[in-house]
Design an enzyme around this catalytic site. Structure first.
Site, PDB file in Angstrom:
ATOM      1  N   HIS A  80       0.597   2.946  -3.268  1.00 11.73           N
ATOM      2  CA  HIS A  80       0.381   2.216  -2.822  1.00 11.73           C
ATOM      3  C   HIS A  80       2.805   1.814  -2.438  1.00 11.73           C
ATOM      4  O   HIS A  80       2.488   1.063  -0.960  1.00 11.73           O
ATOM      5  CB  HIS A  80       0.292   1.060  -3.682  1.00 11.73           C
ATOM      6  CG  HIS A  80       1.386   1.013  -4.706  1.00 11.73           C
ATOM      7  ND1 HIS A  80       1.653   0.897  -5.940  1.00 11.73           N
ATOM      8  CD2 HIS A  80       2.884  -0.210  -5.248  1.00 11.73           C
ATOM      9  CE1 HIS A  80       2.257   0.629  -6.985  1.00 11.73           C
ATOM     10  NE2 HIS A  80       3.489   0.269  -6.343  1.00 11.73           N
ATOM     11  N   ASP A 110      -4.347   5.806  -7.878  1.00  7.64           N
ATOM     12  CA  ASP A 110      -3.706   5.360  -6.820  1.00  7.64           C
ATOM     13  C   ASP A 110      -2.608   6.363  -6.886  1.00  7.64           C
ATOM     14  O   ASP A 110      -0.424   5.857  -7.102  1.00  7.64           O
ATOM     15  CB  ASP A 110      -2.611   3.645  -7.638  1.00  7.64           C
ATOM     16  CG  ASP A 110      -2.003   3.516  -6.683  1.00  7.64           C
ATOM     17  OD1 ASP A 110      -1.885   3.511  -5.294  1.00  7.64           O
ATOM     18  OD2 ASP A 110      -0.847   2.019  -7.409  1.00  7.64           O
ATOM     19  N   SER A 182       7.565   1.388  -9.401  1.00  2.74           N
ATOM     20  CA  SER A 182       5.686   2.109  -9.354  1.00  2.74           C
ATOM     21  C   SER A 182       6.654   3.669  -9.012  1.00  2.74           C
ATOM     22  O   SER A 182       6.895   3.961  -7.802  1.00  2.74           O
ATOM     23  CB  SER A 182       5.788   1.543  -8.600  1.00  2.74           C
ATOM     24  OG  SER A 182       4.597   0.235  -8.820  1.00  2.74           O
ATOM     25  N   GLY A 244     -23.491   7.125 -11.428  1.00  2.00           N
ATOM     26  CA  GLY A 244     -23.671   5.480 -11.174  1.00  2.00           C
ATOM     27  C   GLY A 244     -24.666   5.343 -12.404  1.00  2.00           C
ATOM     28  O   GLY A 244     -25.186   4.479 -12.570  1.00  2.00           O
ATOM     29  N   GLY A 247     -21.094   2.957 -19.358  1.00  2.00           N
ATOM     30  CA  GLY A 247     -21.857   3.144 -20.945  1.00  2.00           C
ATOM     31  C   GLY A 247     -20.360   3.068 -21.970  1.00  2.00           C
ATOM     32  O   GLY A 247     -19.334   3.041 -21.410  1.00  2.00           O
TER      33      GLY A 247
END
Length: 327
Positions: A80, A110, A182, A244, A247
Site C-alpha cells: 500500500h 500487503d 508501514s 476452500g 477450520g
C-alpha cells in the site's frame, strides 16, 4: 522530497561511537546493526480526473519505510506504500538517494519487492527462524510522519493470528506504529529482523470513520516475508494453493475441525463437510491450523491431496485437487 531530520535523529555517523555505558540497559548495539538497512520511501503518483473544467491532473505523494534485504539491492516494503506509484525514491540513512524499480507485489500479505542499483548497501541481519515468543522485546524502526528514522519499542503480544482463510500469520505488538512506519523493520533485542511492520489496528466509530487503537499494531513475520520475496523475485508473483475450507485446531490434540466449506470449492467437491475433523494431509498429521494452511498454500495448483477425515467416529479418506487461491 523533504530533507532528513537533523539534530536528534539517527543521522549518518550516529552509530560510529563505541563508548560503553556500564550499568545501562541499551539496545544501541542491536540498532547499530539493523537501523542502517531501514530506508525512507517516497512515492509520487500522477492522477487524472474529470472535473467541471475538463480533465484535471494532480500529483499525489506518499511516504513509508522499507528494509534492505540483500546486498544486491532487493528491498521489502508494504504494497500500500507503493501501489500505483509513478515514481519511487529510496533514501538511505547515509543520505544516498536511489530510484527504485517495482519487482512485484502480493496483496494477501500487503508486501512489495523493490530493487535499487548499488553494490555498497547495508543489509538487515536475518536468521532462518526467528523463534518469536510472547513477551519478547521488539523494536519498530521506520519513518513516521516523515520525521526521519525513529525507533519505538514494546513486546510481542502474539506471535501470530491463525486462520485457514488467511495467508498472513501476523505478529501483534504494542510497539508504536504511525503513518510512515508501514514497510519498516520489526527487530528483536539483538537487531535481528523478525517482521515487516504494517498499519495500525483500526475500528469504526459511530460515524463509520476509522480510528486507531493504541497499543495494537501488527507486522508480517520474517519467515512469511522472506518466502514471499523469494517467490516474487523468482516468478514475479506469489502462487498459492487452496482447497476452500476453514477450520480451527483442537486444544491439546491433533487435527483440524472444519468450520466452513466454500460452495463448489475443491474441498466441497471432494466431499468435505462442516464438523469433519481433518487428521492428516498426504499422510502428514496436523498439529495446528497454520501447519495445514502452509501445507496447502505451498502445494502447486493442480496437485491432488489426500485428506484423512474423522466423521462421526468413522475414518474416511478423500482426494481433493488444489486450485490457485484468488487474492
Amino acid at each position: 522530497m523533504p530533507n532528513l531530520r537533523t539534530g536528534t535523529s539517527l543521522k549518518n555517523g550516529w552509530f560510529s561511537s563505541s563508548t560503553p555505558r556500564d550499568g545501562r540497559i541499551s539496545y544501541y548495539e542491536a540498532l547499530s546493526r539493523s537501523a542502517p538497512a531501514v530506508v525512507n520511501i517516497y512515492t509520487r503518483s500522477i492522477i487524472n480526473s474529470q472535473g467541471l473544467f475538463g480533465q484535471q491532473t494532480r500529483e499525489r505523494t506518499d511516504l513509508g519505510s522499507g528494509v534492505i534485504m540483500t546486498d544486491s539491492g532487493y528491498l521489502l516494503t508494504c504494497y500500500h506504500v507503493v501501489a500505483n506509484a509513478d515514481n519511487i525514491s529510496v533514501v538511505l540513512q547515509d543520505s544516498r538517494v536511489f530510484e527504485a524499480q517495482m519487482i512485484g507485489f502480493d496483496r494477501a500479505t500487503d508486501l512489495a519487492v523493490l530493487k535499487i542499483n548499488s553494490n555498497d548497501l547495508p543489509t538487515i541481519p536475518q536468521v532462518e527462524s526467528t523463534d518469536l515468543r510472547i513477551g519478547d522485546t521488539v523494536m519498530a524502526i521506520g519513518n513516521p510522519f516523515n520525521l526521519g528514522q525513529t525507533v519505538t519499542h514494546g513486546i510481542v503480544s502474539s506471535p501470530g493470528r491463525i486462520g485457514l482463510w488467511n495467508f498472513v500469520d501476523f505478529i501483534q505488538t504494542d510497539a508504536v506504529l504511525n503513518n510512515g512506519n508501514s514497510g519498516g523493520a520489526l527487530v528483536d533485542s539483538n537487531g535481528i529482523l523478525v517482521g515487516i511492520t504494517n498499519a495500525n489496528y483500526q475500528i469504526s466509530d459511530r460515524n463509520g470513520r476509522l480510528q486507531n487503537v493504541d497499543g495494537i499494531n501488527f507486522a508480517v513475520p520474517y519467515e512469511v516475508a522472506a518466502n514471499v520475496m523469494e517467490k516474487i523475485i523468482t516468478n514475479g508473483r506469489v502462487i498459492r494453493g487452496q482447497l476452500g475450507f476453514s477450520g480451527e485446531a483442537f486444544p491439546n490434540r491433533p487435527g483440524i475441525v472444519v468450520t466452513a466449506v466454500a460452495q463448489n470449492g475443491p474441498a466441497y467437491m471432494a466431499g468435505l463437510r462442516p464438523d469433519d475433523i481433518v487428521l492428516a494431509i498426504d499422510g502428514v498429521r496436523l498439529e495446528s491450523a497454520s501447519e495445514a494452511l502452509n501445507m496447502i498454500a505451498e502445494t502447486p495448483p493442480g496437485t491432488q491431496l489426500e485428506l484423512e477425515i474423522s466423521r462421526e467416529n468413522d475414518l474416511i479418506n478423500i482426494i481433493a485437487q488444489v486450485t490457485e487461491a484468488e487474492v
